[in-house]
Design a protein around this motif. Sequence first.
Motif, PDB file in Angstrom:
ATOM      1  N   THR A  57       0.718  -1.226  -0.213  1.00 32.61           N
ATOM      2  CA  THR A  57      -0.440   0.225  -0.337  1.00 32.61           C
ATOM      3  C   THR A  57       0.963   0.713   0.446  1.00 32.61           C
ATOM      4  O   THR A  57       1.271   1.129   1.113  1.00 32.61           O
ATOM      5  CB  THR A  57      -0.987  -0.053   1.164  1.00 32.61           C
ATOM      6  N   LEU A  58       0.791   2.078  -1.526  1.00 29.98           N
ATOM      7  CA  LEU A  58       1.885   2.947  -0.930  1.00 29.98           C
ATOM      8  C   LEU A  58       0.878   4.927  -1.348  1.00 29.98           C
ATOM      9  O   LEU A  58      -0.355   4.519  -1.618  1.00 29.98           O
ATOM     10  CB  LEU A  58       2.631   3.148  -2.816  1.00 29.98           C
ATOM     11  N   LEU A  59       1.882   5.279  -0.516  1.00 28.38           N
ATOM     12  CA  LEU A  59       0.591   6.705  -0.677  1.00 28.38           C
ATOM     13  C   LEU A  59       1.804   8.159  -1.357  1.00 28.38           C
ATOM     14  O   LEU A  59       3.542   7.858  -0.791  1.00 28.38           O
ATOM     15  CB  LEU A  59       0.986   7.656   0.495  1.00 28.38           C
ATOM     16  N   ASN A  60       1.615   8.238  -1.894  1.00 28.64           N
ATOM     17  CA  ASN A  60       2.585   9.184  -3.211  1.00 28.64           C
ATOM     18  C   ASN A  60       2.900  10.906  -2.719  1.00 28.64           C
ATOM     19  O   ASN A  60       2.313  10.808  -1.820  1.00 28.64           O
ATOM     20  CB  ASN A  60       2.522   8.765  -4.828  1.00 28.64           C
ATOM     21  N   LYS A  61       3.618  10.902  -3.361  1.00 27.31           N
ATOM     22  CA  LYS A  61       3.915  12.690  -2.772  1.00 27.31           C
ATOM     23  C   LYS A  61       2.901  13.590  -2.816  1.00 27.31           C
ATOM     24  O   LYS A  61       2.704  13.805  -2.064  1.00 27.31           O
ATOM     25  CB  LYS A  61       5.306  13.483  -3.889  1.00 27.31           C
ATOM     26  N   LYS A  62       1.507  13.578  -3.582  1.00 26.35           N
ATOM     27  CA  LYS A  62       0.871  14.031  -3.579  1.00 26.35           C
ATOM     28  C   LYS A  62      -0.486  13.934  -2.328  1.00 26.35           C
ATOM     29  O   LYS A  62      -1.656  13.962  -2.678  1.00 26.35           O
ATOM     30  CB  LYS A  62      -0.638  13.766  -5.107  1.00 26.35           C
ATOM     31  N   GLY A  63      -0.414  12.421  -1.725  1.00 25.61           N
ATOM     32  CA  GLY A  63      -1.477  11.952  -0.828  1.00 25.61           C
ATOM     33  C   GLY A  63      -1.840  11.152  -1.517  1.00 25.61           C
ATOM     34  O   GLY A  63      -3.110  10.431  -0.857  1.00 25.61           O
ATOM     35  N   ASP A  64      -2.237  10.300  -2.870  1.00 22.08           N
ATOM     36  CA  ASP A  64      -2.958   9.819  -3.371  1.00 22.08           C
ATOM     37  C   ASP A  64      -2.326   8.251  -2.477  1.00 22.08           C
ATOM     38  O   ASP A  64      -1.247   8.081  -2.924  1.00 22.08           O
ATOM     39  CB  ASP A  64      -2.629   9.843  -5.190  1.00 22.08           C
ATOM     40  N   VAL A  65      -3.311   7.130  -2.680  1.00 20.55           N
ATOM     41  CA  VAL A  65      -3.224   6.054  -2.532  1.00 20.55           C
ATOM     42  C   VAL A  65      -3.566   5.022  -3.518  1.00 20.55           C
ATOM     43  O   VAL A  65      -4.360   4.857  -4.308  1.00 20.55           O
ATOM     44  CB  VAL A  65      -4.251   5.311  -0.948  1.00 20.55           C
ATOM     45  N   SER A  66      -2.248   3.513  -3.981  1.00 24.51           N
ATOM     46  CA  SER A  66      -2.656   2.644  -4.188  1.00 24.51           C
ATOM     47  C   SER A  66      -1.928   1.725  -4.228  1.00 24.51           C
ATOM     48  O   SER A  66      -1.191   1.818  -2.932  1.00 24.51           O
ATOM     49  CB  SER A  66      -1.477   3.063  -5.297  1.00 24.51           C
ATOM     50  N   LEU A  67      -2.442   0.624  -4.391  1.00 28.02           N
ATOM     51  CA  LEU A  67      -1.435  -1.298  -4.216  1.00 28.02           C
ATOM     52  C   LEU A  67      -0.557  -0.703  -5.294  1.00 28.02           C
ATOM     53  O   LEU A  67      -1.011  -1.335  -6.983  1.00 28.02           O
ATOM     54  CB  LEU A  67      -3.027  -1.615  -4.029  1.00 28.02           C
ATOM     55  N   VAL A  68       0.150  -1.601  -5.163  1.00 28.27           N
ATOM     56  CA  VAL A  68       1.437  -2.080  -6.051  1.00 28.27           C
ATOM     57  C   VAL A  68       1.757  -3.693  -5.772  1.00 28.27           C
ATOM     58  O   VAL A  68       2.328  -4.048  -4.854  1.00 28.27           O
ATOM     59  CB  VAL A  68       2.657  -1.085  -5.832  1.00 28.27           C
ATOM     60  N   ARG A  69       1.584  -3.734  -6.545  1.00 26.18           N
ATOM     61  CA  ARG A  69       2.108  -5.131  -6.672  1.00 26.18           C
ATOM     62  C   ARG A  69       3.437  -5.671  -7.268  1.00 26.18           C
ATOM     63  O   ARG A  69       3.314  -5.466  -7.789  1.00 26.18           O
ATOM     64  CB  ARG A  69       1.054  -6.782  -8.100  1.00 26.18           C
ATOM     65  N   LEU A  70       3.743  -6.701  -7.011  1.00 27.39           N
ATOM     66  CA  LEU A  70       5.161  -6.788  -6.853  1.00 27.39           C
ATOM     67  C   LEU A  70       5.935  -8.263  -5.618  1.00 27.39           C
ATOM     68  O   LEU A  70       5.557  -8.605  -5.601  1.00 27.39           O
ATOM     69  CB  LEU A  70       5.740  -5.808  -5.917  1.00 27.39           C
ATOM     70  N   PRO A  71       7.297  -8.384  -7.016  1.00 29.15           N
ATOM     71  CA  PRO A  71       7.489 -10.254  -6.223  1.00 29.15           C
ATOM     72  C   PRO A  71       7.761  -9.779  -5.356  1.00 29.15           C
ATOM     73  O   PRO A  71       8.935  -9.046  -4.391  1.00 29.15           O
ATOM     74  CB  PRO A  71       8.613 -10.113  -7.203  1.00 29.15           C
ATOM     75  N   VAL A  72       7.947 -10.838  -3.869  1.00 30.90           N
ATOM     76  CA  VAL A  72       8.747 -11.112  -2.639  1.00 30.90           C
ATOM     77  C   VAL A  72      10.197 -10.974  -3.640  1.00 30.90           C
ATOM     78  O   VAL A  72      10.834 -11.270  -3.394  1.00 30.90           O
ATOM     79  CB  VAL A  72       8.194 -12.054  -1.681  1.00 30.90           C
ATOM     80  N   GLY A  73      11.050 -10.208  -2.352  1.00 31.32           N
ATOM     81  CA  GLY A  73      12.233 -10.082  -2.303  1.00 31.32           C
ATOM     82  C   GLY A  73      13.104  -8.486  -2.238  1.00 31.32           C
ATOM     83  O   GLY A  73      11.564  -7.339  -1.628  1.00 31.32           O
ATOM     84  N   ALA A  74      13.609  -8.204  -2.535  1.00 40.02           N
ATOM     85  CA  ALA A  74      14.961  -6.962  -2.506  1.00 40.02           C
ATOM     86  C   ALA A  74      13.860  -5.491  -2.800  1.00 40.02           C
ATOM     87  O   ALA A  74      13.867  -6.564  -4.339  1.00 40.02           O
ATOM     88  CB  ALA A  74      16.160  -6.826  -2.574  1.00 40.02           C
ATOM     89  N   LEU A  75      13.864  -4.764  -2.708  1.00 43.54           N
ATOM     90  CA  LEU A  75      13.276  -3.681  -3.414  1.00 43.54           C
ATOM     91  C   LEU A  75      14.367  -2.461  -4.267  1.00 43.54           C
ATOM     92  O   LEU A  75      14.376  -2.306  -4.582  1.00 43.54           O
ATOM     93  CB  LEU A  75      12.410  -2.948  -2.523  1.00 43.54           C
ATOM     94  N   GLY A  76      15.347  -2.356  -3.394  1.00 45.71           N
ATOM     95  CA  GLY A  76      16.914  -1.973  -4.083  1.00 45.71           C
ATOM     96  C   GLY A  76      16.198  -0.236  -3.465  1.00 45.71           C
ATOM     97  O   GLY A  76      16.798   0.267  -4.601  1.00 45.71           O
ATOM     98  N   LEU A  77      15.390  -0.062  -2.824  1.00 45.39           N
ATOM     99  CA  LEU A  77      15.312   1.228  -2.301  1.00 45.39           C
ATOM    100  C   LEU A  77      15.829   1.322  -0.492  1.00 45.39           C
ATOM    101  O   LEU A  77      16.059   0.912   0.270  1.00 45.39           O
ATOM    102  CB  LEU A  77      14.026   1.649  -1.917  1.00 45.39           C
ATOM    103  N   SER A  78      16.299   2.838  -0.419  1.00 46.23           N
ATOM    104  CA  SER A  78      16.647   3.029   0.689  1.00 46.23           C
ATOM    105  C   SER A  78      15.315   4.042   2.008  1.00 46.23           C
ATOM    106  O   SER A  78      15.400   5.092   0.698  1.00 46.23           O
ATOM    107  CB  SER A  78      18.050   4.494   0.084  1.00 46.23           C
ATOM    108  N   LEU A  79      15.591   3.328   2.465  1.00 45.08           N
ATOM    109  CA  LEU A  79      14.356   4.151   3.157  1.00 45.08           C
ATOM    110  C   LEU A  79      14.667   4.479   4.537  1.00 45.08           C
ATOM    111  O   LEU A  79      15.167   4.173   4.994  1.00 45.08           O
ATOM    112  CB  LEU A  79      13.586   2.750   3.663  1.00 45.08           C
TER     113      LEU A  79
END
Length: 205
Positions: A57-79
Amino acid sequence: MNAIRVVDIVDHHANGAKAGIEVGDTLVKANEFSLESVNDLTSFMSSYTNKPECIITLLNKKGDVSLVRLPVGALGLSLVPVEIENNFNEFLYEDFIKTNKELINKIEIDSALISTASTLEGYKIEEHFGVITYQRFVSSKENTNDISIFNLKRQALEKGANAVIGVNFNFISDVSGGESYTSTSITLHISGTAVRVKKIQPNED
């Protein structure tokens, strides 16, 4: 409300970038699990390494919510952990989750482990929730397992488990009628023990 925000794309070929996640996006949940720290995301991915995908479940910079379906594993992101009360409409979020709950629940249920054995290789049983059962009338013994396993997993998750062990299938035939007419009905009875398991890490006893 706490979540984790993307401050850099470390690997543009990893699952996060491929799914369209960008710098400034905020990760709120993985399936139904809240992501309040980077450790929450790491623990979730480690627990689901045997499953092909999950929903973020993702909240973008504008405040909109979306669902992102992706493979389980490393995302390659700095959080980094952040508080999102100031730019997060909780009422709209709850309405969004209700609208998409069927999809989220299906992914979560599919991710539950199941085995006919009394143990799961590579996993440690942390808690037992008791025996669960499911039965349904079927026209034949074909194409029934997927539906039955899904419902057994659903019951397990409702109890707080994430796996079902000792699963047993039993088909019961009932013949009725008289000399001129007979009818046979088949009932599938499936049972197992709902448990919560944790993946055994290297060097862990």
